[in-house]
Design an enzyme around this catalytic site. Structure first.
Site, PDB file in Angstrom:
ATOM      1  N   ARG A  41      81.347  55.428  31.106  1.00  0.00           N
ATOM      2  CA  ARG A  41      81.649  55.338  29.685  1.00  0.00           C
ATOM      3  C   ARG A  41      82.977  56.066  29.467  1.00  0.00           C
ATOM      4  NH1 ARG A  41      78.600  58.250  24.530  1.00  0.00           N
ATOM      5  NH2 ARG A  41      79.882  57.247  22.929  1.00  0.00           N
ATOM      6  N   HIS A  42      83.794  55.591  28.551  1.00  0.00           N
ATOM      7  CA  HIS A  42      85.066  56.255  28.264  1.00  0.00           C
ATOM      8  C   HIS A  42      84.843  57.719  27.891  1.00  0.00           C
ATOM      9  CE1 HIS A  42      84.017  56.209  24.033  1.00  0.00           C
ATOM     10  NE2 HIS A  42      83.699  54.937  24.173  1.00  0.00           N
ATOM     11  N   ARG A 118      91.019  53.827  24.575  1.00  0.00           N
ATOM     12  CA  ARG A 118      90.153  54.896  25.071  1.00  0.00           C
ATOM     13  C   ARG A 118      89.636  54.624  26.487  1.00  0.00           C
ATOM     14  NH1 ARG A 118      87.613  52.445  20.829  1.00  0.00           N
ATOM     15  NH2 ARG A 118      85.570  51.446  21.092  1.00  0.00           N
ATOM     16  N   ASP A 322      79.352  52.713  25.975  1.00  0.00           N
ATOM     17  CA  ASP A 322      77.930  53.038  26.036  1.00  0.00           C
ATOM     18  C   ASP A 322      77.064  51.787  25.907  1.00  0.00           C
ATOM     19  OD1 ASP A 322      78.696  52.751  23.376  1.00  0.00           O
ATOM     20  OD2 ASP A 322      77.567  54.465  22.644  1.00  0.00           O
ATOM     21  N   SER A 323      77.536  50.786  25.162  1.00  0.00           N
ATOM     22  CA  SER A 323      76.787  49.538  25.050  1.00  0.00           C
ATOM     23  C   SER A 323      76.642  48.878  26.422  1.00  0.00           C
ATOM     24  CB  SER A 323      77.483  48.581  24.075  1.00  0.00           C
ATOM     25  OG  SER A 323      78.845  48.399  24.418  1.00  0.00           O
TER      26      SER A 323
END
Length: 429
Positions: A41-42, A118, A322-323
């Site tokens: 995740r970023h 991001r 996150d998705s």
């Protein structure tokens, strides 16, 4: 198409020290790390919702100002990712996947990020920390600011039959009583948010006469080429709780984080649960997760099955959202897990590590899946990560790939599950 990206566009002035390599956690005798795929995740970003948005209309209070544009990786987020890169480099060197103080060969690394600021910046900082001074390329599609199809968690199946099935699946994921039941379960968390924000005196109440967060109209939406969506308190609550969590991570003074109104870890957990459940019900039901993650699963499967189009690299980093993480964990049938020291189940900057090992005694390939992440305090303090002060690592287990006492499962079982999953997935356009 994917193109090369020059990470020399990074912000100047970031000081990177050489990775230190003290002894870390023991590896089973005779095991050799062969290949790693990190799905990340970023890193730490500013809130997606800014002034004039749901944040502004939900409270009469003044939100603290961020120096970073909404949705962009913050300077602190970049530094944290460089630390993460240093740690991963030290770990890979310790396990002899790479050599100390030597740049990896071009064929041995593949860094691929979604094309938003991001995610790209996360990949840039991580790479600078992991391979300082090395010419390691970062790949992304040409159109910056536009979601890459491999990372875009949108609905691919436009049939009415799928729409109805997806809506039903999201309601099942929500609770035994669907979205209404979930919102009832989360009422204490919504009440806490309403108290913190003084919701009854926000413009949404004074102007629009919508004064009770719990009574906001709520429904799921499913539409082809769009992300699954939800309206009502779950969406509003997620935007607000996300902003509070990011304030904490960024290091805002305690009195500025939620205006000093969050009093305990239990209250933090209540707020984080809103955000976690939002992701799970939108992207975590098996039917929806299979549809939205189809391109990413295909990509990961290609890496591990020696796709003829290219020679898979020893180290692969994929940077998304996150998705993506939620849908991956769902379709892989990862058993329930806990991340000690964290508010979130898919924490900012967290990395799902797929590790292919070889047991040299038996010549068998093994798979180990871990969540590697920074605790909330490591993020807030801006801790430097090393083998002596590492991020947390939690072993994950797939239902279809049972693990042994050391956290390893059969690589053959893993690839069978991955291939079977891909065979049943919709064909992404």
């Amino acid at each position: 198409m994917i193109k090369k990206f020059n990470y020399q566009t990074l912000l100047c002035g970031l000081l990177i020290s050489l990775p230190c390599l003290p002894a870390g956690s023991a590896t089973p005798e005779g095991y050799q790390l062969e290949q790693v795929v990190l799905f990340s995740r970023h890193g730490l970003r500013a809130p997606l919702a800014n002034s004039g948005s749901v944040l502004a209309i939900s409270t009469p209070k003044t939100w603290p100002e961020w120096e970073t544009k909404g949705g962009h990786l913050t300077s602190k987020g970049g530094i944290l990712e460089s630390y993460f890169g240093e740690y991963v480099s030290s770990w890979l060197t310790q396990e002899k996947l790479f050599n100390k103080d030597t740049c990896p060969l071009a064929k041995d690394t593949f860094i691929y990020a979604n094309s938003l600021q991001r995610t790209l910046a996360t990949a840039q900082y991580f790479t600078l920390g992991a391979f300082p001074g090395c010419d390691v390329k970062i790949f992304h599609q040409a159109d910056l600011g536009v979601m890459d199809p491999n990372f875009n968690p949108i609905i691919h199946d436009g049939s009415d039959e799928f729409k109805q099935s997806a809506l039903a699946a999201m309601n099942v994921e929500a609770s035994t009583n669907g979205l209404a039941g979930l919102n009832k379960e989360l009422k204490p968390s919504y009440d806490l948010l309403s108290k913190i924000t003084d919701y009854k005196n926000g413009s949404v109440c004074l102007t629009d006469k919508r004064c009770d967060l719990n009574n906001e109209p709520a429904e799921f939406t499913v539409e082809k080429d769009k992300e699954p969506g939800v309206s009502g308190p779950l969406r509003i609550g997620t935007s607000i709780s996300d902003a509070f969590i990011l304030q904490y991570y960024e290091g805002f003074p305690t009195q500025e984080i939620a205006w000093g109104a969050i009093q305990s870890d239990s209250e933090w957990k209540m707020l984080a649960t809103i955000k976690d459940r939002h992701g799970e019900v939108l992207f975590g039901s098996p039917l929806v997760a299979k549809d939205v993650s189809a391109p990413l699963i295909k990509y990961i499967n290609a890496i591990f099955t020696q796709d003829v189009m290219r020679q898979p690299a020893k180290f692969n980093l994929l940077v998304g959202h996150d998705s993506n993480a939620v849908s991956l964990l769902s379709v892989l049938k990862i058993k329930p897990y806990q991340l000690p020291g964290q508010f979130e189940k898919t924490p900012i900057g967290g990395k799902i590590a797929f590790e292919r090992w070889k047991d040299k005694a038996t010549d068998k390939n093994l798979m180990k899946i871990e969540y590697i992440y920074q605790t909330r305090e490591q993020i807030r303090r801006g801790d430097k990560l090393t083998l002596n002060h590492p991020p947390k690592r939690v072993v994950l287990e797939m239902t279809d790939c049972p693990i042994d006492v050391n956290g390893f499962c059969s690589f053959e079982d893993f690839t069978k599950a991955l291939s079977a999953l891909q065979d049943t997935m919709p064909k992404a356009e």
